[in-house]
Write a protein that holds these residues in place. Structure first.
Motif, short mmCIF file in Angstrom:
data_model
loop_
_atom_site.label_atom_id
_atom_site.label_comp_id
_atom_site.label_asym_id
_atom_site.label_seq_id
_atom_site.Cartn_x
_atom_site.Cartn_y
_atom_site.Cartn_z
N LEU A 1 11.00 -0.40 5.01
CA LEU A 1 10.27 -1.50 4.41
C LEU A 1 9.79 -1.07 3.04
O LEU A 1 9.07 -0.07 2.91
CB LEU A 1 9.08 -1.91 5.28
N GLN A 2 10.16 -1.82 2.02
CA GLN A 2 9.74 -1.52 0.66
C GLN A 2 9.28 -2.80 -0.01
O GLN A 2 9.97 -3.82 0.05
CB GLN A 2 10.86 -0.89 -0.15
N ASP A 3 8.09 -2.74 -0.60
CA ASP A 3 7.63 -3.87 -1.39
C ASP A 3 7.16 -3.34 -2.74
O ASP A 3 7.50 -2.22 -3.13
CB ASP A 3 6.56 -4.69 -0.68
N GLN A 4 6.38 -4.10 -3.45
CA GLN A 4 5.96 -3.72 -4.79
C GLN A 4 5.01 -2.53 -4.79
O GLN A 4 4.83 -1.89 -5.82
CB GLN A 4 5.31 -4.91 -5.48
N GLU A 5 4.40 -2.21 -3.65
CA GLU A 5 3.36 -1.19 -3.62
C GLU A 5 3.78 0.10 -2.93
O GLU A 5 3.39 1.19 -3.34
CB GLU A 5 2.10 -1.75 -2.91
N LEU A 6 4.57 0.02 -1.85
CA LEU A 6 4.75 1.19 -1.01
C LEU A 6 6.06 1.10 -0.24
O LEU A 6 6.60 0.02 -0.02
CB LEU A 6 3.58 1.31 -0.02
N THR A 7 6.56 2.27 0.19
CA THR A 7 7.73 2.35 1.05
C THR A 7 7.32 2.95 2.39
O THR A 7 6.66 3.99 2.42
CB THR A 7 8.83 3.22 0.41
N VAL A 8 7.70 2.29 3.49
CA VAL A 8 7.32 2.73 4.83
C VAL A 8 8.58 2.82 5.70
O VAL A 8 9.41 1.90 5.68
CB VAL A 8 6.32 1.77 5.49
N LEU A 9 8.72 3.91 6.45
CA LEU A 9 9.78 4.07 7.43
C LEU A 9 9.18 3.97 8.82
O LEU A 9 8.03 4.34 9.04
CB LEU A 9 10.48 5.42 7.27
N GLY A 10 9.97 3.47 9.80
CA GLY A 10 9.44 3.33 11.15
C GLY A 10 10.53 3.03 12.16
O GLY A 10 11.72 2.94 11.81
N ASP A 11 10.13 2.87 13.43
CA ASP A 11 11.06 2.58 14.51
C ASP A 11 11.09 1.10 14.88
O ASP A 11 12.10 0.60 15.35
CB ASP A 11 10.71 3.40 15.76
N SER A 12 9.97 0.41 14.69
CA SER A 12 9.89 -1.01 15.06
C SER A 12 8.87 -1.69 14.16
O SER A 12 7.98 -1.04 13.61
CB SER A 12 9.50 -1.18 16.53
N ILE A 13 9.02 -3.02 14.04
CA ILE A 13 8.09 -3.75 13.17
C ILE A 13 8.01 -5.21 13.60
O ILE A 13 9.00 -5.81 14.01
CB ILE A 13 8.53 -3.67 11.69
N LEU A 14 6.80 -5.74 13.54
CA LEU A 14 6.55 -7.17 13.62
C LEU A 14 5.94 -7.53 12.27
O LEU A 14 4.82 -7.14 11.97
CB LEU A 14 5.60 -7.51 14.76
N TYR A 15 6.69 -8.27 11.45
CA TYR A 15 6.30 -8.47 10.06
C TYR A 15 6.26 -9.95 9.72
O TYR A 15 7.20 -10.68 10.01
CB TYR A 15 7.29 -7.75 9.14
N ASN A 16 5.15 -10.38 9.12
CA ASN A 16 5.00 -11.75 8.66
C ASN A 16 5.18 -11.76 7.15
O ASN A 16 4.32 -11.29 6.42
CB ASN A 16 3.62 -12.31 9.05
N TRP A 17 6.34 -12.25 6.68
CA TRP A 17 6.57 -12.22 5.23
C TRP A 17 5.88 -13.39 4.53
O TRP A 17 5.87 -13.44 3.31
CB TRP A 17 8.07 -12.18 4.91
N GLY A 18 5.25 -14.27 5.27
CA GLY A 18 4.47 -15.33 4.65
C GLY A 18 3.17 -14.81 4.07
O GLY A 18 2.80 -15.13 2.94
N ASP A 19 2.43 -13.98 4.83
CA ASP A 19 1.17 -13.42 4.33
C ASP A 19 1.25 -11.90 4.16
O ASP A 19 0.23 -11.25 3.98
CB ASP A 19 0.01 -13.79 5.26
N THR A 20 2.46 -11.33 4.23
CA THR A 20 2.74 -9.90 4.01
C THR A 20 1.88 -8.99 4.88
O THR A 20 1.37 -7.98 4.43
CB THR A 20 2.57 -9.51 2.53
N THR A 21 1.73 -9.34 6.16
CA THR A 21 1.04 -8.48 7.11
C THR A 21 2.03 -8.10 8.21
O THR A 21 3.08 -8.72 8.36
CB THR A 21 -0.18 -9.18 7.73
N GLY A 22 1.67 -7.07 9.00
CA GLY A 22 2.57 -6.70 10.07
C GLY A 22 2.08 -5.50 10.84
O GLY A 22 1.05 -4.89 10.51
N GLU A 23 2.83 -5.16 11.89
CA GLU A 23 2.56 -3.99 12.71
C GLU A 23 3.84 -3.17 12.80
O GLU A 23 4.90 -3.71 13.11
CB GLU A 23 2.12 -4.41 14.12
#
Length: 203
Positions: A86-108
């Motif tokens: 996951l990469q956006d304008q601020e940070l890059t994150v690696l992981g095994d699983s994600i629940l991501y809301n691209w409407g408000d840019t939040t997630g687990e």
């Protein structure tokens, strides 16, 4: 999912199920969001897309990759599994699983890894509260380049603000796998690499 366009090498539409199957360089574009993968299944009635094999989602400056990616278009939620990037304008994150809301840019995210400057941070779970604010559960971090690192810090929780500050609770310093020092609260600046140790008996 209603798409502005869908391209692929092979496509099959099953009218009885209102489902489209696409294979080979499948690319779907809708309302500024682009999804590509090796195989894609579009459930038109529920506006759900399941992409497998090198799935990539591009939306509003966010780049999300996974082995398998399910998009729920109506509530703008992506559920991804396997080799998350996951990469956006601020940070890059690696992981095994994600629940991501691209409407408000939040997630687990589960089993995450973050690299920022000389510091790398990993943990069991990451809650993305905003594009610049993260909360990490069972966190650890180190500036040692070796894997496993010669030293690292462990914490129950870490509050991570991109390029601002990291604050940790119930911190243990460890040499390789052996903890040797405990303190209840620890904070450090991410701006100029200054370190601050604060002990608050009230917490």
């Amino acid at each position: 999912m209603s798409t502005a366009s869908l391209t692929c090498d092979y496509m099959e539409y099953r009218s009885s199920e209102n489902v489209v199957y696409a294979r080979g360089n499948a690319v779907a574009i809708s309302s500024g969001t682009q999804l590509s993968s090796d195989e894609m299944t579009l459930y038109l009635s529920s506006q759900v897309v399941v992409a497998t094999g090198h799935a990539v989602l591009l939306s509003s400056g966010t780049h999300l990759e996974a082995d398998e990616l399910t998009l729920r278009q109506l509530d703008k939620v992506a559920v991804a599994k396997g080799h998350i990037y996951l990469q956006d304008q601020e940070l890059t994150v690696l992981g095994d699983s994600i629940l991501y809301n691209w409407g408000d840019t939040t997630g687990e995210l589960g089993n995450i890894y973050i690299q920022e400057g000389p510091w790398r941070t990993w943990g069991q779970r990451l809650d993305r509260l905003s594009p610049t604010h993260y909360r990490i559960r069972r966190a650890a971090f180190s500036s040692c380049e070796l894997n496993p690192p010669h030293y690292h810090f462990r914490a129950a929780t870490a509050d991570f603000r991109v390029r601002e500050r990291m604050t940790l609770t119930h911190v243990r310093s460890a040499a390789e796998r052996t903890p040797f020092l405990y303190f209840p609260y620890y904070t450090r600046s991410l701006k100029d690499n200054k370190w601050t140790l604060t002990v608050d008996p009230g917490n």
